[in-house]
Write an enzyme that holds these catalytic residues in place. Structure first.
Site, short mmCIF file in Angstrom:
data_model
loop_
_atom_site.label_atom_id
_atom_site.label_comp_id
_atom_site.label_asym_id
_atom_site.label_seq_id
_atom_site.Cartn_x
_atom_site.Cartn_y
_atom_site.Cartn_z
N TRP A 121 55.20 51.36 40.40
CA TRP A 121 55.77 51.88 39.14
C TRP A 121 54.64 52.35 38.22
CZ3 TRP A 121 60.85 49.74 36.67
CH2 TRP A 121 61.88 49.81 37.61
N ASP A 156 60.24 45.66 36.63
CA ASP A 156 60.85 45.56 37.97
C ASP A 156 60.60 44.14 38.48
OD1 ASP A 156 61.99 46.44 40.39
OD2 ASP A 156 60.03 47.00 41.21
N LYS A 210 65.06 45.54 35.88
CA LYS A 210 65.88 45.16 37.03
C LYS A 210 66.86 44.07 36.61
CE LYS A 210 63.80 43.57 40.89
NZ LYS A 210 63.15 44.21 42.04
N1 SAM Z 1 57.33 47.28 40.32
C1 SAM Z 1 56.35 46.79 41.26
C2 SAM Z 1 55.86 47.96 42.07
O1 SAM Z 1 56.47 49.01 41.99
O2 SAM Z 1 54.87 47.83 42.76
C3 SAM Z 1 56.93 45.70 42.14
C4 SAM Z 1 57.20 44.44 41.37
S1 SAM Z 1 57.47 43.06 42.40
C5 SAM Z 1 59.06 43.39 43.01
C6 SAM Z 1 57.79 41.76 41.28
C7 SAM Z 1 56.55 41.26 40.54
O3 SAM Z 1 57.00 40.43 39.48
C8 SAM Z 1 55.61 40.40 41.38
O4 SAM Z 1 54.38 41.04 41.54
C9 SAM Z 1 55.45 39.12 40.54
O5 SAM Z 1 54.13 38.63 40.49
C10 SAM Z 1 55.88 39.60 39.15
N2 SAM Z 1 56.27 38.52 38.23
C11 SAM Z 1 57.23 37.58 38.42
N3 SAM Z 1 57.27 36.75 37.35
C12 SAM Z 1 56.33 37.20 36.45
C13 SAM Z 1 55.90 36.76 35.16
N4 SAM Z 1 56.45 35.70 34.56
N5 SAM Z 1 54.91 37.45 34.54
C14 SAM Z 1 54.34 38.52 35.14
N6 SAM Z 1 54.70 38.98 36.37
C15 SAM Z 1 55.68 38.33 37.02
#
Ligand code: SAM
Length: 303
Positions: A55, A116, A156
């Site tokens: 993204w 996301d 999301k």
């Molecule tokens: N949008 C990204 C892309 O296009 O490459 C993919 C995102 S991935 C599905 C979900 C991400 O949410 C993971 O890398 C995870 O580390 C992050 N995440 C989950 N909880 C989080 C938090 N409390 N703070 C920051 N990042 C978080």
């Protein structure tokens, strides 16, 4: 996994690698933009939960090229550098992260905040659903600290148990809330994206990251009238775009043979890295059931 199954069969996964996107999710943001013109006039954008960064790639291509366009990406995980993207390795639930974002924008609020985010999936449907809702609210919370009035928030959302309450809460802060399903998001998944436009918090609202917004003592199914907000549902992405639920043939249309493409940017330090290393060396402990438990199991088998 990539070489044998997912890589060959999932068309968006394949296309992402061929086009240099770090993840197939890039297509979701591109298809959302096709429908909602998300990047029009955007100079400052925040990508919450950004790793591995597809993204952020889209954002930097769409707005990074404009004069003074800035993108700040936040994730718990480290992310390989991306040109035109400022990275913060941090937690979106923390006030310090909000402050850092604003600092990078030199005190100016963002025009667009996207998220996301996904917590680690447990496989327990209710738990995953709850965690996703909490993450969305954390994203909304931090957005209230960094978004300009009239700004846009895209996140999301799982169309699960709490979705009505979530829509109602989003609607408190935005003049328009829609639920959008890009073509690249599998129909079989409850995932969708809340597209919230026109940031307009209630008068006197003070952003506060210490307050959880999802209150389960509240029976939101009992909401009636204006309190029960039904959002429009929009399917987006060109109708001729690939259907992400289909498996695709290995023979390509031009008759050439499928060739493996390595991922554009593998994760730097994924949480499962240690487990993979232990497994490779045969050091991964196997769960052993207590003796009486396994005997009972055998005893209980149907004759
Ligand atoms: N949008 C990204 C892309 O296009 O490459 C993919 C995102 S991935 C599905 C979900 C991400 O949410 C993971 O890398 C995870 O580390 C992050 N995440 C989950 N909880 C989080 C938090 N409390 N703070 C920051 N990042 C978080």
């Amino acid at each position: 996994m990539g070489r044998t199954s997912k890589d060959k069969r999932d068309v968006y996964y394949r296309l992402a690698k061929e086009n240099g996107w770090r993840a197939r999710s890039a297509f979701k943001l591109l298809q959302l933009d096709e429908e909602f013109n998300l990047f029009q006039g955007v100079k400052r954008a925040v990508d919450l939960c950004a790793a591995p960064g597809s993204w952020s790639q889209v954002l930097s291509q769409k707005i990074g090229g404009q004069s003074s366009g800035q993108v700040v990406a936040v994730d718990l995980q480290a992310m390989a550098p991306l040109p035109g993207v400022i990275q913060i390795q941090g937690d979106i639930t923390k006030l310090s992260t909000a402050k850092e974002i604003i600092q990078h924008f030199e005190g100016c609020p963002a025009d667009l905040v996207v998220c996301d985010g996904a917590p680690d999936v447990t496989g327990l449907h209710d738990v995953d659903d709850y965690m996703q809702a909490q993450l969305l609210l954390a994203a909304l919370n931090i957005a209230t600290h960094v978004l300009k009035l009239g700004g846009c928030f895209v996140a999301k959302i799982f169309r699960g148990r709490d979705v009505t309450l979530l829509y109602s809460q989003l609607r408190i802060f935005f003049s328009s809330v829609l639920c959008a399903k890009p073509k690249s998001s599998r129909n079989s998944s409850i995932e969708a994206f809340a597209v919230c436009q026109g940031y307009d918090p209630p008068e006197g609202f003070i952003p506060d990251l210490t307050r959880p917004l999802l209150d389960h003592s509240y029976d939101f199914n009992e909401l009636h009238g204006p309190a029960r907000f039904i959002v429009p549902f929009v399917a987006c992405g060109d109708l001729s775009a690939y259907d992400s639920d289909c498996s695709y043939p290995l023979d390509l249309e031009d008759g050439s043979e499928y060739k493996y493409t390595p991922p554009t940017q593998p994760p730097i330090a994924p949480p499962y890295q240690e487990a993979c290393k232990l497994k490779k060396n045969g050091q991964l402990a196997k769960e052993s059931l207590p003796k009486e438990c396994s005997i009972n199991k055998v005893d209980n088998l149907p004759q």
